[in-house]
Design a protein around this motif. Structure first.
Motif, PDB file in Angstrom:
ATOM      1  N   LEU A 256     -24.189  75.249  35.230  1.00 31.05           N
ATOM      2  CA  LEU A 256     -25.611  75.271  34.894  1.00 31.05           C
ATOM      3  C   LEU A 256     -25.752  75.545  33.402  1.00 31.05           C
ATOM      4  CD1 LEU A 256     -28.681  75.439  35.508  1.00 31.05           C
ATOM      5  CD2 LEU A 256     -28.326  77.874  36.013  1.00 31.05           C
ATOM      6  N   ILE A 257     -26.334  74.577  32.670  1.00 31.90           N
ATOM      7  CA  ILE A 257     -26.622  74.745  31.240  1.00 31.90           C
ATOM      8  C   ILE A 257     -28.128  74.911  31.089  1.00 31.90           C
ATOM      9  CG2 ILE A 257     -26.518  73.690  28.946  1.00 31.90           C
ATOM     10  CD1 ILE A 257     -24.105  72.062  29.875  1.00 31.90           C
ATOM     11  N   ILE A 258     -28.546  76.004  30.455  1.00 32.25           N
ATOM     12  CA  ILE A 258     -29.972  76.247  30.207  1.00 32.25           C
ATOM     13  C   ILE A 258     -30.178  76.192  28.697  1.00 32.25           C
ATOM     14  CG2 ILE A 258     -31.956  77.680  30.756  1.00 32.25           C
ATOM     15  CD1 ILE A 258     -30.235  79.168  32.775  1.00 32.25           C
ATOM     16  N   THR A 259     -31.079  75.314  28.231  1.00 28.67           N
ATOM     17  CA  THR A 259     -31.198  75.043  26.802  1.00 28.67           C
ATOM     18  C   THR A 259     -32.640  74.765  26.419  1.00 28.67           C
ATOM     19  OG1 THR A 259     -30.386  73.630  25.003  1.00 28.67           O
ATOM     20  CG2 THR A 259     -30.763  72.579  27.126  1.00 28.67           C
ATOM     21  N   ASP A 260     -32.909  74.884  25.105  1.00 28.09           N
ATOM     22  CA  ASP A 260     -34.265  74.589  24.628  1.00 28.09           C
ATOM     23  C   ASP A 260     -34.290  73.473  23.594  1.00 28.09           C
ATOM     24  OD1 ASP A 260     -33.295  75.887  22.228  1.00 28.09           O
ATOM     25  OD2 ASP A 260     -35.391  76.262  21.711  1.00 28.09           O
ATOM     26  N   GLY A 261     -33.135  72.963  23.175  1.00 25.20           N
ATOM     27  CA  GLY A 261     -33.161  72.096  22.003  1.00 25.20           C
ATOM     28  C   GLY A 261     -32.405  70.796  22.097  1.00 25.20           C
TER      29      GLY A 261
ATOM     30  N   LEU B 268     -13.466  64.756  37.989  1.00 22.88           N
ATOM     31  CA  LEU B 268     -13.036  66.073  38.462  1.00 22.88           C
ATOM     32  C   LEU B 268     -14.019  66.594  39.512  1.00 22.88           C
ATOM     33  CD1 LEU B 268     -12.213  67.642  34.967  1.00 22.88           C
ATOM     34  CD2 LEU B 268     -10.593  66.638  36.598  1.00 22.88           C
ATOM     35  N   PRO B 269     -13.613  67.593  40.296  1.00 20.04           N
ATOM     36  CA  PRO B 269     -14.531  68.186  41.287  1.00 20.04           C
ATOM     37  C   PRO B 269     -15.561  69.067  40.591  1.00 20.04           C
ATOM     38  CG  PRO B 269     -12.438  69.355  41.307  1.00 20.04           C
ATOM     39  CD  PRO B 269     -12.253  68.189  40.386  1.00 20.04           C
ATOM     40  N   MET B 270     -16.584  68.428  40.025  1.00 15.13           N
ATOM     41  CA  MET B 270     -17.486  69.142  39.132  1.00 15.13           C
ATOM     42  C   MET B 270     -18.841  68.464  39.067  1.00 15.13           C
ATOM     43  SD  MET B 270     -16.657  70.002  35.149  1.00 15.13           S
ATOM     44  CE  MET B 270     -17.934  70.505  33.992  1.00 15.13           C
ATOM     45  N   SER B 271     -19.909  69.260  38.978  1.00 16.02           N
ATOM     46  CA  SER B 271     -21.268  68.774  38.727  1.00 16.02           C
ATOM     47  C   SER B 271     -21.880  69.605  37.614  1.00 16.02           C
ATOM     48  CB  SER B 271     -22.135  68.891  39.987  1.00 16.02           C
ATOM     49  OG  SER B 271     -21.746  67.966  40.974  1.00 16.02           O
ATOM     50  N   ILE B 272     -22.840  69.004  36.895  1.00 18.31           N
ATOM     51  CA  ILE B 272     -23.493  69.675  35.773  1.00 18.31           C
ATOM     52  C   ILE B 272     -25.001  69.617  35.972  1.00 18.31           C
ATOM     53  CG2 ILE B 272     -23.853  69.702  33.268  1.00 18.31           C
ATOM     54  CD1 ILE B 272     -21.138  68.184  33.040  1.00 18.31           C
ATOM     55  N   ILE B 273     -25.650  70.772  35.853  1.00 17.31           N
ATOM     56  CA  ILE B 273     -27.111  70.868  35.919  1.00 17.31           C
ATOM     57  C   ILE B 273     -27.597  71.316  34.546  1.00 17.31           C
ATOM     58  CG2 ILE B 273     -29.070  72.073  36.943  1.00 17.31           C
ATOM     59  CD1 ILE B 273     -27.239  72.568  39.414  1.00 17.31           C
ATOM     60  N   ILE B 274     -28.551  70.581  33.972  1.00 23.71           N
ATOM     61  CA  ILE B 274     -29.137  70.960  32.689  1.00 23.71           C
ATOM     62  C   ILE B 274     -30.618  71.259  32.917  1.00 23.71           C
ATOM     63  CG2 ILE B 274     -29.579  70.291  30.299  1.00 23.71           C
ATOM     64  CD1 ILE B 274     -27.288  68.257  30.549  1.00 23.71           C
ATOM     65  N   VAL B 275     -31.024  72.476  32.602  1.00 25.20           N
ATOM     66  CA  VAL B 275     -32.432  72.863  32.718  1.00 25.20           C
ATOM     67  C   VAL B 275     -32.985  73.061  31.311  1.00 25.20           C
ATOM     68  CG1 VAL B 275     -34.071  74.575  33.568  1.00 25.20           C
ATOM     69  CG2 VAL B 275     -32.102  73.938  34.966  1.00 25.20           C
TER      70      VAL B 275
ATOM     71  N   VAL C 290     -24.452  64.529  36.501  1.00 25.15           N
ATOM     72  CA  VAL C 290     -25.400  65.319  35.715  1.00 25.15           C
ATOM     73  C   VAL C 290     -26.799  65.195  36.300  1.00 25.15           C
ATOM     74  CG1 VAL C 290     -26.441  65.677  33.438  1.00 25.15           C
ATOM     75  CG2 VAL C 290     -24.042  65.003  33.620  1.00 25.15           C
ATOM     76  N   GLN C 291     -27.489  66.327  36.348  1.00 25.85           N
ATOM     77  CA  GLN C 291     -28.894  66.364  36.755  1.00 25.85           C
ATOM     78  C   GLN C 291     -29.661  67.149  35.706  1.00 25.85           C
ATOM     79  OE1 GLN C 291     -31.047  65.157  38.403  1.00 25.85           O
ATOM     80  NE2 GLN C 291     -32.394  66.515  39.526  1.00 25.85           N
TER      81      GLN C 291
END
Length: 618
Positions: free
Chosen positions: A465-470, A488-495, A555-556
């Protein structure tokens, strides 16, 4: 999208570019013409729903009866999304005279990975036939989430009962099991032999239509084969159909099959029909599954009528669809890592205008996003230890800039105990680091990818989980990191938190000033960020780097602003966010396992309680 009068070529080029976006006419605001447009939602909505029966057992309950043991009943309560009101879902049967009940009646619940589904079990000793629970003795209660039950080893959760101060109330055992008939499919193939000739200048163009019988005696179409042209001896392609669609899970229910000759005008000629059942078909290819095709009208008219040909079952193959729950029950762990943006664009944390401001009255957007996602994923991690990282800050004591630092200050062991531990490490970091920049994603993506690359056997799956403003500063490197991580066995969430620049992916309203501010850098910054996040999300066009396409979409991206409840209900805001960002995880998880041919590990054997020692009375 026109304005009166001829504009400059520069203005016309930009308007032509913007016209590709869905929009409505310009409006007047503050004396300026503003174009309001709503980009289409690019992300699929996925609802993963299972129906696990929840079975309840108890051990060592309180004895409330004087001359016998308690007569327990269990009452299940659930909560709606975003509110704290408990509603009764159902009750088990009453079991007389026992302190160790194994209730037979089960609770059938819809399970959603992306939701925090709170459950409460209340136990009572029944003293009368009254349905009013206040008339009975309270024995204790326990709370958990459905995710906790599903995520426990063997989907079996044991918890102590509480609710009566100073009393040991015993334990509750909650088990979840997915309903099998929801996911059985069958592969069928048929052929025809000596079917009636229906075309004047040719033979026939036959096809089959399958019908499921209903409780009221009617029939519902459930499958239609392809048409085989110009033959009386067709061999249709094998087809796969869910058992529920074919017979509603009732193996003895009638299945009607009609045979037609296809006509171009849609007036297909009826050749005949036959009936069977799933149980008959399950015998496979043998003489029992050769069916005479009967045309009732021809049979009445012709004394010597035998049939209009035959249809034979060539193959019958049952397939039980493997689901996300199968892997979780087999012991697969979901490892959760959070990475938080500590760049200066967030504002001074000591000021209320900062996105990192720690108000004594409510969580900031970073904390809400972290808590919303983390509290759901933690149910699928047995040790509840989570790495927590930061990026874009100057670290003490030398002020070096880091894009991959441990929030707890220990780079050798960045793990925090539970989501509360992550929250505490986040708050402590705000007091010790200096917000700086730039906004680089690739280091934290590569950090998690290194761990994911070491465990490819299906025993673990990683969610970042990546939380970002920019705006992303290392776009090329980030794209390459995502392409590498997609295998790879991996998912990425960007909020995305903060200003409206993030709203480009969803249906929020955006204003682009086309007059004096046409070339304002802020406008182009916003457009770049919108485009960048949509590109990383990869739902519309698969992300690529250096000519390599990502193997799968991992990625979501969502802007938190789209989920904030306007009435100020932060619990509802967090529930909405979690529901959307986590909805794709089970599909992404399954896509990795299937492409690698990884099967779920067998579930552990059913729990067997230790044998009770024999008691001898002297």
């Amino acid at each position: 999208m026109r304005r009166s009068g001829a504009g400059s070529q520069r203005e016309k080029d930009i308007k032509d570019h913007l016209s590709e976006l869905p929009c409505i006419d310009p409006i007047i605001f503050g004396g300026k013409k503003i174009l309001i447009f709503t980009p289409p939602a690019l992300r699929r909505n996925i609802n993963i729903s299972f129906n696990p029966p929840v079975k309840v057992e108890n051990r060592n309950l309180l004895d409330r009866d004087t001359f016998s043991k308690s007569d327990p009943i269990c009452v299940l309560y659930t909560q709606g999304i975003g509110n704290k009101e408990w509603r009764e879902f159902g009750r088990t049967e009453v079991i007389d005279n026992t302190l160790n009940p194994d209730f037979v009646r089960k609770f059938i619940l819809d399970y959603f990975f992306e939701e925090r589904q709170n459950l409460r079990f209340d136990l009572y000793d029944v003293d009368s036939k009254s349905a009013n629970l206040s008339k009975h003795d309270f024995l204790g209660q326990a709370q958990c989430t459905l995710g906790e039950v599903v995520g426990s080893l063997g989907s079996r959760l044991e918890k102590p009962l509480g609710g009566i101060p100073g009393k040991k109330c015993g334990t509750i055992i909650v088990k979840a099991e997915e309903l099998n008939n929801c996911r059985e499919s069958v592969m069928l193939q048929f052929c025809g032999n000596k079917l009636d000739k229906k075309d004047f200048f040719g033979k026939s163009d036959p096809f089959l239509v399958f019908y499921r019988s209903n409780e009221d005696g009617t029939f519902t179409i459930c499958h239609k084969t392809e048409v085989i042209k110009t033959t009386l001896n067709p061999v249709w392609q094998a087809f796969k159909i869910p058992v529920r669609a074919l017979c509603n899970g009732d193996y003895d229910r009638t299945i009607k099959v009609e045979v037609y000759d296809w006509d171009r005008d849609g007036g297909h000629d009826f050749i005949g029909e036959f009936s069977t059942s799933y149980r008959e078909l399950s015998r496979g290819r043998n003489h029992f599954n050769v069916y005479e095709v009967i045309n009732p009208k021809k049979k009445l008219k012709k004394r010597r009528y035998i049939n209009s040909g035959t249809v034979t079952l060539l193959s019958f193959l049952v397939d039980i669809e493997v689901t996300f729950l199968d892997y979780i029950k087999g012991g697969t762990q979901i490892n959760f890592t959070v990475a938080i943006d500590f760049t200066a664009s967030n504002g001074n944390p000591a000021q209320p205008t900062s996105l990192h401001y720690m108000s004594p009255y409510q969580l900031n957007a970073y904390a809400m996003a972290l808590k919303a996602v983390g509290e759901i994923i933690q149910d699928y991690d047995s040790d509840k230890m989570f790495p927590a990282l930061g990026f874009g800050a100057k670290l003490p004591p030398d002020g070096r800039v880091s894009h991959e630092f441990a929030l707890n200050g220990n780079p050798q062991n960045p793990y925090c105990a539970g989501i509360d531990g992550v929250m505490e490490a986040y708050y402590q970091s705000l007091k010790s680091v200096q917000l700086y920049g730039p906004t680089n994603f690739s280091p934290v993506i590569n950090h998690v990818a290194r761990y994911a690359a070491s465990v490819k056997d299906g025993s673990q799956y990683f969610v970042l989980l990546i939380i970002t403003d920019g705006v992303i500063s290392d776009m090329a490197q980030t794209k390459e990191s995502i392409v590498n991580a997609a295998s790879l066995p991996m998912s990425i969430i960007i909020v995305g938190v903060g200003p409206a620049e993030f709203d480009g992916k969803h249906s929020s309203i955006h204003a682009l000033i086309l007059h004096n501010l046409l070339w304002c850098p802020i406008i182009f910054t916003a457009l770049f960020l919108i485009s960048a996040m949509i590109e990383l999300d990869g739902d519309e066009v698969r992300i690529s780097a250096r000519g390599r396409l990502a193997e799968r979409d991992i990625v979501q991206f969502v802007p938190f602003r789209d989920y904030i409840d306007r009435t100020g209900n932060h619990v509802l805001s967090m529930a909405r966010l979690a529901k959307d960002v986590l909805a794709e995880i089970p599909d992404q998880f399954l896509s990795y396992m299937r492409t690698r041919g990884i099967k779920p590990a067998p579930a552990p054997p059913p729990y067997t309680p230790p044998a009770q020692p024999l008691q001898t009375q002297i």
